[in-house]
Design a protein around this motif. Structure first.
Motif, PDB file in Angstrom:
ATOM      1  N   LEU A 257     100.241  96.767  25.524  1.00 28.05           N
ATOM      2  CA  LEU A 257      99.575  97.142  26.441  1.00 28.05           C
ATOM      3  C   LEU A 257      98.161  97.522  26.210  1.00 28.05           C
ATOM      4  CD1 LEU A 257     100.203  99.360  28.842  1.00 28.05           C
ATOM      5  CD2 LEU A 257      99.989 100.934  27.484  1.00 28.05           C
ATOM      6  N   ASN A 258      97.776  97.184  27.646  1.00 28.61           N
ATOM      7  CA  ASN A 258      96.151  97.159  28.037  1.00 28.61           C
ATOM      8  C   ASN A 258      96.162  97.978  29.795  1.00 28.61           C
ATOM      9  OD1 ASN A 258      93.867  95.052  29.742  1.00 28.61           O
ATOM     10  ND2 ASN A 258      93.412  96.148  27.980  1.00 28.61           N
ATOM     11  N   VAL A 259      95.221  99.116  29.149  1.00 23.99           N
ATOM     12  CA  VAL A 259      95.098  99.872  30.148  1.00 23.99           C
ATOM     13  C   VAL A 259      94.096  99.274  31.376  1.00 23.99           C
ATOM     14  CG1 VAL A 259      95.023 102.080  31.693  1.00 23.99           C
ATOM     15  CG2 VAL A 259      96.039 101.009  28.826  1.00 23.99           C
ATOM     16  N   VAL A 260      94.087  98.697  32.131  1.00 23.63           N
ATOM     17  CA  VAL A 260      93.093  99.147  33.318  1.00 23.63           C
ATOM     18  C   VAL A 260      92.953  99.305  33.935  1.00 23.63           C
ATOM     19  CG1 VAL A 260      92.345  97.457  35.469  1.00 23.63           C
ATOM     20  CG2 VAL A 260      94.086  96.312  33.878  1.00 23.63           C
ATOM     21  N   GLU A 261      91.429 100.647  33.934  1.00 25.61           N
ATOM     22  CA  GLU A 261      91.067 101.964  34.472  1.00 25.61           C
ATOM     23  C   GLU A 261      90.908 102.070  35.856  1.00 25.61           C
ATOM     24  OE1 GLU A 261      88.678 104.569  32.513  1.00 25.61           O
ATOM     25  OE2 GLU A 261      88.388 102.717  30.769  1.00 25.61           O
TER      26      GLU A 261
ATOM     27  N   PHE B 144      86.722 114.453  15.667  1.00 21.89           N
ATOM     28  CA  PHE B 144      88.178 114.261  15.083  1.00 21.89           C
ATOM     29  C   PHE B 144      88.893 113.000  14.645  1.00 21.89           C
ATOM     30  CE2 PHE B 144      88.127 118.645  14.232  1.00 21.89           C
ATOM     31  CZ  PHE B 144      87.435 118.760  12.940  1.00 21.89           C
ATOM     32  N   ILE B 145      88.791 112.229  16.366  1.00 19.42           N
ATOM     33  CA  ILE B 145      89.592 111.097  16.595  1.00 19.42           C
ATOM     34  C   ILE B 145      89.057 110.734  17.510  1.00 19.42           C
ATOM     35  CG2 ILE B 145      92.041 111.175  14.892  1.00 19.42           C
ATOM     36  CD1 ILE B 145      93.847 111.496  16.993  1.00 19.42           C
ATOM     37  N   GLY B 146      89.083 109.862  17.980  1.00 15.20           N
ATOM     38  CA  GLY B 146      88.834 109.169  19.235  1.00 15.20           C
ATOM     39  C   GLY B 146      89.801 110.108  20.607  1.00 15.20           C
ATOM     40  N   ALA B 147      88.426 110.462  21.453  1.00  9.39           N
ATOM     41  CA  ALA B 147      89.440 110.787  22.989  1.00  9.39           C
ATOM     42  C   ALA B 147      90.541 110.592  23.621  1.00  9.39           C
ATOM     43  CB  ALA B 147      88.654 110.792  24.089  1.00  9.39           C
ATOM     44  N   THR B 148      90.796 109.087  23.292  1.00 11.52           N
ATOM     45  CA  THR B 148      92.280 108.645  24.236  1.00 11.52           C
ATOM     46  C   THR B 148      93.129 108.764  22.330  1.00 11.52           C
ATOM     47  OG1 THR B 148      91.596 107.300  25.515  1.00 11.52           O
ATOM     48  CG2 THR B 148      93.447 106.693  24.269  1.00 11.52           C
TER      49      THR B 148
ATOM     50  N   ARG C   8      94.261 106.329  33.520  1.00 10.09           N
ATOM     51  CA  ARG C   8      93.770 106.707  33.067  1.00 10.09           C
ATOM     52  C   ARG C   8      94.606 106.117  31.762  1.00 10.09           C
ATOM     53  NH1 ARG C   8      95.010 111.099  35.614  1.00 10.09           N
ATOM     54  NH2 ARG C   8      96.329 111.549  33.828  1.00 10.09           N
ATOM     55  N   PRO C   9      93.350 105.702  30.242  1.00  5.71           N
ATOM     56  CA  PRO C   9      94.462 105.506  29.710  1.00  5.71           C
ATOM     57  C   PRO C   9      95.413 105.308  28.369  1.00  5.71           C
ATOM     58  CG  PRO C   9      91.916 104.379  29.356  1.00  5.71           C
ATOM     59  CD  PRO C   9      92.208 105.507  30.430  1.00  5.71           C
ATOM     60  N   ALA C  10      94.998 107.133  28.459  1.00  6.91           N
ATOM     61  CA  ALA C  10      95.671 108.418  27.717  1.00  6.91           C
ATOM     62  C   ALA C  10      97.457 108.316  28.656  1.00  6.91           C
ATOM     63  CB  ALA C  10      95.004 109.328  27.212  1.00  6.91           C
ATOM     64  N   HIS C  11      97.071 108.687  30.045  1.00  9.70           N
ATOM     65  CA  HIS C  11      98.486 109.194  30.820  1.00  9.70           C
ATOM     66  C   HIS C  11      99.337 107.797  30.380  1.00  9.70           C
ATOM     67  CE1 HIS C  11     100.165 110.290  33.881  1.00  9.70           C
ATOM     68  NE2 HIS C  11     100.393 109.561  34.875  1.00  9.70           N
ATOM     69  N   SER C  12      98.388 106.399  30.649  1.00  6.24           N
ATOM     70  CA  SER C  12      99.698 105.133  30.964  1.00  6.24           C
ATOM     71  C   SER C  12     100.282 104.331  29.313  1.00  6.24           C
ATOM     72  CB  SER C  12      98.404 103.870  31.484  1.00  6.24           C
ATOM     73  OG  SER C  12      99.028 103.059  31.310  1.00  6.24           O
ATOM     74  N   ILE C  13      99.458 105.156  28.196  1.00  3.49           N
ATOM     75  CA  ILE C  13      99.814 104.436  27.033  1.00  3.49           C
ATOM     76  C   ILE C  13     101.404 106.041  26.801  1.00  3.49           C
ATOM     77  CG2 ILE C  13      99.427 105.087  24.616  1.00  3.49           C
ATOM     78  CD1 ILE C  13      96.640 104.310  25.007  1.00  3.49           C
ATOM     79  N   LEU C  14     100.906 106.790  27.207  1.00  2.46           N
ATOM     80  CA  LEU C  14     102.075 107.744  27.686  1.00  2.46           C
ATOM     81  C   LEU C  14     103.569 107.260  27.795  1.00  2.46           C
ATOM     82  CD1 LEU C  14     100.087 111.228  27.149  1.00  2.46           C
ATOM     83  CD2 LEU C  14     101.479 110.426  25.214  1.00  2.46           C
TER      84      LEU C  14
ATOM     85  N   ILE D 180     103.706 104.736  18.515  1.00  2.00           N
ATOM     86  CA  ILE D 180     102.722 104.369  19.097  1.00  2.00           C
ATOM     87  C   ILE D 180     101.876 104.623  18.073  1.00  2.00           C
ATOM     88  CG2 ILE D 180     100.948 104.824  20.538  1.00  2.00           C
ATOM     89  CD1 ILE D 180     102.013 107.191  22.355  1.00  2.00           C
ATOM     90  N   ILE D 181     101.283 103.206  18.027  1.00  2.00           N
ATOM     91  CA  ILE D 181     100.173 102.071  17.000  1.00  2.00           C
ATOM     92  C   ILE D 181      98.702 102.369  18.288  1.00  2.00           C
ATOM     93  CG2 ILE D 181      99.093 101.355  15.749  1.00  2.00           C
ATOM     94  CD1 ILE D 181     102.126 100.721  14.702  1.00  2.00           C
ATOM     95  N   VAL D 182      97.289 103.002  17.626  1.00  2.00           N
ATOM     96  CA  VAL D 182      96.528 104.179  18.319  1.00  2.00           C
ATOM     97  C   VAL D 182      95.731 103.403  17.195  1.00  2.00           C
ATOM     98  CG1 VAL D 182      96.232 105.569  18.670  1.00  2.00           C
ATOM     99  CG2 VAL D 182      95.631 104.577  20.742  1.00  2.00           C
ATOM    100  N   ALA D 183      94.425 102.858  17.951  1.00  2.00           N
ATOM    101  CA  ALA D 183      93.436 102.939  17.003  1.00  2.00           C
ATOM    102  C   ALA D 183      92.330 103.237  17.555  1.00  2.00           C
ATOM    103  CB  ALA D 183      92.642 101.224  17.033  1.00  2.00           C
ATOM    104  N   SER D 184      91.500 104.247  16.835  1.00  2.00           N
ATOM    105  CA  SER D 184      90.646 105.150  16.801  1.00  2.00           C
ATOM    106  C   SER D 184      89.334 104.660  15.566  1.00  2.00           C
ATOM    107  CB  SER D 184      91.135 106.115  15.871  1.00  2.00           C
ATOM    108  OG  SER D 184      90.431 106.991  16.683  1.00  2.00           O
ATOM    109  N   HIS D 185      87.987 104.609  16.803  1.00  2.00           N
ATOM    110  CA  HIS D 185      86.833 104.408  16.366  1.00  2.00           C
ATOM    111  C   HIS D 185      86.812 105.576  15.804  1.00  2.00           C
ATOM    112  CE1 HIS D 185      86.364 105.997  19.842  1.00  2.00           C
ATOM    113  NE2 HIS D 185      85.120 106.729  19.315  1.00  2.00           N
TER     114      HIS D 185
END
Length: 138
Positions: A37-41, A116-120, A86-92, A103-108
């Motif tokens: 999944l890629n989210v276009v904002e 603690f972890i990235g915002a998304t 919004r990325p988080a909304h679209s992922i959910l 869901i596997i989400v990368a966090s920088h």
């Protein structure tokens, strides 16, 4: 282990997404499915007025191309989906639509605004109705 895995990939951090994608392939049940999944904002209207009309379509085409290339070079079968907003909304929303069980989400490595972890990733972890694996990127 998992039948349907969503792997959100940010095109600006494709190497992180590739790592999460490869991890997903090791956690997938036989006959399971991975959805990249890629989210276009969305661009605010007051900004969009000054941008070329084809900007959104170009972003979608670019995402399709890069995710397709990732699938071809990795040899891992997957579906591609392009979300909007919004990325988080679209992922959910994608996870719920596809009845995903992971869901596997990368966090920088975060800064002080999202320590603690990235915002998304934080929003996804807090609101997901399925399991979430946060792949910490160094």
């Amino acid at each position: 282990m998992y039948k349907k895995i969503i792997v959100p990939i940010e095109l600006g951090a494709l190497h992180s997404g590739e790592r999460a994608f490869r991890k997903a392939s090791t956690l997938l049940d036989t006959g399971g499915e991975i959805i990249l999944l890629n989210v276009v904002e969305d661009v605010p209207t007051y900004v969009a007025i000054d941008l070329p009309a084809e900007l959104l379509q170009n972003a979608i085409d670019d995402a399709q191309e890069k995710l397709g290339m990732l699938i071809r070079t990795s040899g891992i079968p997957a579906m591609i989906e392009i979300g909007h907003g919004r990325p988080a909304h679209s992922i959910l929303a994608t996870a719920e639509t596809h009845d995903a069980d992971l869901i596997i989400v990368a966090s920088h490595i975060p800064d002080f605004s999202n320590y603690f972890i990235g915002a998304t990733a934080d929003r996804v972890v807090r609101h997901a109705k399925c399991s979430v694996l946060v792949d910490r990127q160094r």
